[in-house]
Design an enzyme around this catalytic site. Structure first.
Site, PDB file in Angstrom:
ATOM      1  CE  LYS A 128       0.358  15.751  -3.485  1.00 14.50           C
ATOM      2  NZ  LYS A 128       1.258  15.946  -2.325  1.00 14.50           N
TER       3      LYS A 128
ATOM      4  CG  HIS B 228      -9.362   8.329  -5.778  1.00 18.15           C
ATOM      5  ND1 HIS B 228      -9.581   7.301  -4.900  1.00 18.15           N
ATOM      6  CD2 HIS B 228      -8.034   8.292  -6.082  1.00 18.15           C
ATOM      7  CE1 HIS B 228      -8.430   6.670  -4.678  1.00 18.15           C
ATOM      8  NE2 HIS B 228      -7.491   7.245  -5.391  1.00 18.15           N
TER       9      HIS B 228
END
Length: 863
Positions: free
Chosen positions: A523, A132
């Site tokens: 999120k 990532h």
């Protein structure tokens, strides 16, 4: 600041200043010093931030770029100095005769030998390296820093003479000069195999040597005379990797990439095993007169000579009457043949290799050479048991919708390139298993799992790809959203009806794995609500596993930043729901976290010991009972915090115009130009229309750059206020902080995030969006969260009880301010003037990206 750390910072900073002056003249160094002193003065309220903005605006862009480079290089060196100080302090603390807190020796003493030995039987620590894109530094910069690190260690060696020290100082200056001249930004985009090779550096330089040291520490803690008896410690660490296997949202990861990634991993581990076997073999000069070979070893040597007479004869000539040495040199030759695909000598599996090593070990032990049997040779055995011939299990990940679309196309009879790629990936898994064994690649993670049908789809695709020759697959559901986390137990119940799952449970001891996603849940819900939802999911899954007689491993998809589930790993383990650990902990290690934790052997070993210690403690009935009691007592108050917190978070992030505003106030659009990784920074094209369009990493990364760090704390203040407004609410929250590890971990992580927030500079970023309502909402929530967190923890300032971390933040803050002012100059012009000449836009973009890189180094966080 401690004297030793201050001395290193001054040494490295002084050498950098010399390099800057040599490269850009004394006037460049003077400008760097002006800005440095100005931001320090602003922190003391001696000058205004407006004065700094005016100073920065005076410089030509080319000068601002050089100043940004200077501060970025400074951060690399300051980080290095702190790392050396940590290592020095670990060594100092390890000379007191008592085991370090959170070490293996400490946990064995705390729990008792027998209890730990029982827990160790089922212990498994499974870090999974991912690509990532959260490592902002180029590999060239990382290696330059590592060379400087080596010279700094040599410079501080008290045994060095004056001339040696002078030479080491010269080498330091040379390497810092090289760091200054090295481009900080990538000019080409990484491809997935670049990411694989970057991760291999951590294995080559640290992991391979460090892992047996951890086992040795466990063995020494479990019993006396480690190294002269059969080991009591078993190898419990297994590394995994998504690098080259994770194709969710990354079209650059293909079946060929996955195959090549495993081949690269195998090359590295076979070279390491060959070198270690050669080293031990060459040193094993025990003569047959004093250390006779066992009948089994003599028979094995005779068989080897019969099969390969010239090879074994040559070894006997070079090592006369040294049968153990001859045998290990022969084993090393076979490992080399395995790497080179020499079929007449190659090992067919790591089990064959281990059998040959154990043959030598048993012979040495029988001859009385127990130190040779259970010393370095045991380290090699542990390494082979841990890494095999594949190094790390390569895991495949893909989105459930891709599988559904593939099955629909197969049913219609005409397949697209994407569907062909899905089938090719499964065939590649089959090829890997044929060559390296099932342990090399069997886990297939399905992101966005909504039902058991999403899991069954993978097994159906495997049948389409290879029919009866389909590979063994452990399909792992990934639950991320709040709704998906709540539905997880029902999905698992449905999975038990899938024949492919039933077959795997029958052969693996009814073991099942579930992945929990921290990034997207945070999120979506905000940090407080996501933390509680994840905890509730862990509780429900642990209860489901007990009911269905399943040994469940929870795979925690944590990022490095606090907004993505980051924070101290050992504290995170102790905050898990009772029954959800059970001696097993699997977690992602992402981006900059890989090098922060595994860049140096001493720090890497300390990290693994701390996590192991936490896993053992969290798995004991006493700790589980205390945690369960606290959870029951404070669940209602936590629920009220979470509900109000989520409402406040959503009222901001789901407000009309918020995504567009976020793009204006942060360098979100420009972060993609940093070429951090092979994965696209967002789903789809164009500016984000909602948070769903954004990946969690750039969402967190961009907020860190603005000095707001919103994903790490926003909404918690409103959540806490909802409870404080009730009678006795404050005392209840303080009790929860004292007694419930989950709540303590949440507040401590938020406190860290708040400490890296700068309200005054943040307000300048927030003003760029032209929405005073959003800006006021964010700043009001920051003020509320900060005030209530301090009241509940009883701290008079942020990080009051975290001396080391507080010092690190205070050391960096003024210099991060300098880069923020440079970034604000570039960002404000780029946002305010759409018709800038292209050459000026390019120069401003370079300044912006350099400052982004530098702020990431200063905060030691990206995504």
């Amino acid at each position: 600041m401690p004297d030793e750390l201050r001395a290193d910072v001054r040494l490295l900073g002084g050498l950098l200043g010399q390099v800057i002056a040599e490269h850009g003249g004394d006037d460049l160094l003077a400008d760097v010093e002006r800005l440095r002193k100005a931001v320090i003065a602003a922190r003391r309220r001696e000058i205004s931030v407006d004065e700094i903005s005016a100073m920065v605006a005076e410089w030509p862009i080319s000068r601002a770029v050089k100043i940004a480079r200077a501060f970025t290089c400074y951060f690399h060196l300051a980080n290095l100095a702190e790392e050396h100080f940590r290592i020095r302090m670990l060594r100092v603390r390890d000379t007191g005769g008592e085991p370090l807190p959170e070490s293996l020796g400490h946990v064995v003493r705390e729990l008792g030998d027998e209890r730990v030995a029982e827990l160790v039987e089922g212990l498994r620590l499974h870090p999974v390296l991912t690509a990532h894109p959260t490592e902002a530094r180029r590999r060239a910069v990382v290696t330059a820093i590592q060379r400087i690190s080596g010279h700094l260690a040599a410079y501080n060696d008290p045994g060095r003479g004056v001339s040696e020290r002078a030479e080491t100082r010269r080498r330091l200056l040379e390497e810092i000069d090289l760091l200054w001249r090295t481009a900080q930004l990538r000019h080409t985009k990484l491809d997935p195999l670049d990411e694989v090779r970057t991760a291999m550096a951590a294995f080559d330089e640290t992991l391979f040597r460090m892992v047996p040291q951890v086992y040795r520490a466990m063995d020494a803690a479990l019993g006396d005379d480690s190294g002269t008896r059969e080991p009591l410690a078993r190898p419990y660490i297994r590394y995994g990797s998504w690098i080259g296997g994770d194709r969710d949202g990354n079209p650059n990861v293909t079946a060929k990439v996955t195959r090549d990634a495993l081949l690269i991993q195998s090359e590295h581990v076979l070279i390491a095993l060959e070198n270690a076997t050669l080293r031990i073999g060459r040193s094993l000069t025990v003569t047959a007169e004093y250390t006779p070979a066992s009948p089994e070893l003599r028979a094995a040597l005779a068989a080897a000579e019969n099969d390969h007479p010239e090879l074994v004869s040559e070894m006997a000539t070079r090592s006369p009457r040294e049968p153990h040495r001859q045998w290990l040199l022969y084993v090393a030759t076979r490992i080399a043949a395995t790497r080179q695909r020499g079929l007449d000598l190659a090992y067919r599996s790591p089990e064959e290799f281990l059998a040959d090593l154990r043959l030598a070990q048993a012979s040495l032990a029988a001859a009385g050479a127990k130190r040779q049997a259970y010393g370095e040779l045991q380290h090699l055995i542990w390494q082979a048991e841990t890494f095999g011939f594949h190094l790390a299990e390569l895991e495949v990940r893909q989105h459930s919708q891709v599988h559904a679309a593939a099955l629909a196309e197969i049913a219609e009879g005409e397949t697209s390139e994407r569907t062909d790629e899905v089938l090719a990936t499964i065939r590649t898994i089959g090829w890997i298993q044929e060559r390296f064994g099932v342990a090399a690649c069997s886990r297939y993670v399905v992101s966005f799992t909504r039902s058991a049908d999403d899991i069954a789809a993978v097994y159906e695709l495997a049948r389409h790809a290879l029919g009866e020759r389909a590979p063994a697959l452990d399909v792992v559901p990934l639950f991320e959203s709040g709704a998906d986390l709540a539905a997880a137990p029902a999905v698992l119940s449905g999975m038990l009806e899938i024949p492919g799952i039933q077959a795997r449970l029958a052969v693996n001891g009814r073991r099942l794995e579930v992945m929990l996603g921290y990034s997207d849940s945070a999120k979506e819900l905000g940090p407080a609500a996501a933390t509680l939802k994840l905890y509730e999911a862990q509780e429900a899954l642990a209860a489901w596993a007990a009911e269905h007689d399943v040994t469940l491993t929870l795979f925690h998809g944590r990022g490095g930043a606090l907004g993505r589930g980051g924070g101290p790993a050992n504290r995170a383990v102790l905050a898990q729901a009772p029954g959800s650990v059970g001696g097993r902990f699997k977690v992602t290690e992402q981006g900059e976290v890989i090098f922060a934790r595994y860049g140096h052997e001493a720090i890497g070993r300390r990290h693994l010991e701390q996590v192991t210690s936490a896993v053992l403690l969290a798995s004991t009935p006493a700790v589980e009972a205390r945690t369960a009691e606290a959870a029951a007592r404070f669940r209602a108050v936590a629920g009220r915090v979470a509900s109000a917190s989520e409402k406040a978070y959503r009222s901001l992030t789901e407000a009309p115009g918020f995504p567009e505003w976020f793009s204006l106030v942060s360098p979100l659009e420009e972060i993609g130009s940093l070429r951090l990784g092979s994965r696209p920074a967002r789903r789809g094209l164009g500016a984000p229309r909602s948070l769903d369009d954004l990946r969690a990493i750039p969402w967190v990364f961009a907020w860190a750059q603005t000095r707001v760090n919103l994903p790490g704390w926003y909404g918690l203040g409103s959540g806490l206020e909802a409870v404080v407004s009730e009678s006795g609410g404050m005392e209840e929250l303080r009790a929860a902080y004292r007694e419930w590890p989950l709540f303590a971990s949440l507040l401590d992580n938020v406190e860290m995030s708040l400490a890296k927030t700068d309200r005054e500079i943040a307000s300048r970023y927030l003003a760029l969006g032209g929405r005073d309502d959003f800006m006021e909402q964010v700043l009001a929530e920051y003020d509320l969260t900060r005030r209530l967190v301090l009241e509940i923890t009883g701290h008079t300032r942020l990080l009051e009880n975290r001396r080391v971390l507080s010092r690190a933040v205070q050391l960096r803050d003024p210099y991060v301010d300098a880069l923020s002012h440079l970034q604000l100059r570039a960002l404000s012009r780029l946002r305010a003037e759409e018709d800038l000449p292209e050459d000026e836009r390019d120069r401003l973009s370079t300044l912006l990206l350099l400052s982004v890189n530098g702020v990431a180094a200063g905060l030691q966080n990206t995504g």
